[in-house]
Design an enzyme around this catalytic site. Structure first.
Site, mmCIF file in Angstrom:
data_model
loop_
_atom_site.group_PDB
_atom_site.id
_atom_site.type_symbol
_atom_site.label_atom_id
_atom_site.label_comp_id
_atom_site.label_asym_id
_atom_site.label_seq_id
_atom_site.Cartn_x
_atom_site.Cartn_y
_atom_site.Cartn_z
ATOM 1 N N ARG A 9 -4.585 -13.909 70.126
ATOM 2 C CA ARG A 9 -4.810 -15.325 70.491
ATOM 3 C C ARG A 9 -3.746 -15.988 71.359
ATOM 4 N NH1 ARG A 9 -10.022 -14.673 69.181
ATOM 5 N NH2 ARG A 9 -10.502 -14.890 66.964
ATOM 6 N N ASN A 58 -9.074 -11.488 75.371
ATOM 7 C CA ASN A 58 -9.726 -12.812 75.418
ATOM 8 C C ASN A 58 -8.692 -13.904 75.133
ATOM 9 O OD1 ASN A 58 -9.581 -11.843 72.776
ATOM 10 N ND2 ASN A 58 -11.429 -12.911 72.115
ATOM 11 N N ASP A 82 -14.012 -7.688 75.563
ATOM 12 C CA ASP A 82 -14.496 -7.933 74.205
ATOM 13 C C ASP A 82 -14.655 -9.418 73.903
ATOM 14 O OD1 ASP A 82 -15.179 -6.904 71.509
ATOM 15 O OD2 ASP A 82 -13.536 -8.217 70.970
ATOM 16 N N ASP A 94 -11.254 -5.381 64.057
ATOM 17 C CA ASP A 94 -11.704 -6.557 64.803
ATOM 18 C C ASP A 94 -11.107 -7.831 64.180
ATOM 19 O OD1 ASP A 94 -12.922 -8.220 66.631
ATOM 20 O OD2 ASP A 94 -14.951 -7.967 65.842
#
Length: 428
Positions: free
Chosen positions: A65, A95, A153, A307
């Protein structure tokens, strides 16, 4: 001057048996391993109290993050969570905001990881510019900058031409395209697995299994045409697993991973509109859950990856329609899998360790990940497999507490974690 540490009074798996284990670490590497090892006079002794010694676990799919979403997680908190779970090498998805889609930004991200990380962090490059799915990044330049893993992803690449172009480039550098397989037109903005039993009962829009399987079928064909290594992230449906099994038999260069939550849960376990159970791909039917287990046991599924997807408590309290996808997994994976599959006789302990260390190391050619062999980096995890603990999110190092396993009673909590011989987590 050499620096030596001697781990004594442990147990390790050897020839599918638990045997007494001692490890001598010198200057960050494994010098000797066995039931009784040579004891240097200057070694620091650490008594492991009969706990299990394993190679440091490898997680090829986490979300840290930072930058962009540090209210959910940071490199520091995410890597502490990994160490708390016995993971010594993790691979962080791209991401981020901004994402590392140029060599300059990629190198900057690697520096962030190295500065703040407590464990070894492999950084994914996105496959497409800004993860928008419209134009492939310059794969060769990203590779020269150090990228070895590529994924958008969180978003499936909808344009087959973009996938074809990316796979052509990836084949040239022998790097994998790691795919969140989802056809958005078929996904129909679903937030839960499509079906009369649960989605309709809770009046929530369903995501059909074909949204995953159709995308995998398309990309397997492109992988066959280009010779690229195609890796399917978090596979979740029986039909997807059947396709991958057949593709492997045809010689297509495909690998895949499964998450602990898709092995442990199905949509039938969702009793109410509780977003702790919301993830993408969603929890599927019991038959899909069973297919994940069979696929893992027969070698169709190569490895297990968490994940790990932290979100704030407030975000996850908004129900299925408004909450983000994902649960945390770094700190619970080994214990949950050991408790539900090893203690019940479905897996052997050796198999579980293999899926969390040897297999991801082999799939992605990770030469910096220790495998508990002489000469390897001393990346080591120590687990208590004899005493029961309760999963308490308040004790997580991750900023995210979002887990459907809150309150579960488990065996196999981490006691200590070493990276390059350095103690980075201890229960004390």
């Amino acid at each position: 001057m050499s620096r030596a540490t001697l781990l004594i009074n442990g147990r390790r798996v050897y020839n599918d048996r638990l045997v007494k284990g001692e490890v001598l670490i010198v200057n960050g590497k494994i010098k000797e391993i066995g039931e009784h090892v040579h004891e240097p006079g200057d070694a620091e002794k650490i008594d492991l109290n009969n706990n299990l010694i394993t190679p440091g676990l490898i997680d090829i799919h986490v979300h840290l993050r930072e930058p962009g979403y540090t209210n959910k997680e940071t490199i520091a908190t995410g890597s502490k969570a990994a160490a708390h779970g016995g993971f010594t090498t993790i691979a962080a998805m791209a991401n981020l905001n901004p994402t590392c889609d140029t060599p300059k930004k990629f190198r900057e991200q690697v520096r962030r990881n190295e500065k703040a990380g407590l464990v070894k962090i492999l950084q994914y490059s996105p496959v497409t510019v800004n993860r928008a799915g419209k134009q492939s990044v310059n794969i060769a330049d990203q590779y020269k900058a150090g990228a070895r893993l590529f994924s958008d992803d969180g978003a499936g690449i909808q344009d087959a031409g973009v996938v074809y172009q990316a796979m052509q480039q990836l084949a040239e550098v022998n790097a994998p395209l790691c795919d969140h397989a989802q056809d958005n037109q078929l996904a129909q903005n679903g937030v839960i697995n499509d079906g009369a039993a649960i989605a309709k009962k809770l009046s929530l829009p369903g995501m059909p299994a074909i949204s995953e399987t159709a995308q995998i079928a398309r990309n397997l064909t492109i992988a066959q045409a280009t010779g690229a290594h195609y890796h399917v992230c978090h596979v979740s449906t029986k039909e997807s697993i059947d396709l991958i099994r057949y593709a492997k038999q045809q010689g297509i260069n495909v690998t895949c991973e499964v998450t602990p939550h898709h092995l442990l849960l199905a949509d039938a376990d969702i009793k109410k509109d509780d977003a702790e159970f919301k993830m993408n791909p969603p929890l599927r039917r019991r038959v899909d859950q069973q297919a994940c287990l069979v696929g893992l046991l027969d070698g169709t599924i190569d490895c297990i990856a968490t994940d790990h997807a932290p979100h704030t408590d407030a975000e996850k309290q908004q129900g299925f329609l408004n909450s983000p996808n994902g649960i945390v997994g770094s700190e619970t994976a080994f214990a949950l899998l050991y408790t539900h599959f090893v203690k019940t006789g479905i897996f052997t302990l050796a198999q579980l360790i293999d899926w969390l260390t040897v297999k991801p190391q082999a799939v992605f050619n990770l030469d910096n990940a220790g495998l508990l062999e002489v000469g390897d980096p001393a990346d080591i995890a120590v687990f208590d497999i004899d005493h029961q603990n309760i999963i308490c999110p308040e004790q997580f190092f991750s900023k995210g507490h979002n887990t459907p396993f809150m309150g579960d009673q488990v065996y196999g909590m981490t006691k200590k974690t070493f990276v390059d011989g350095k103690l980075v987590y201890t229960e004390d």
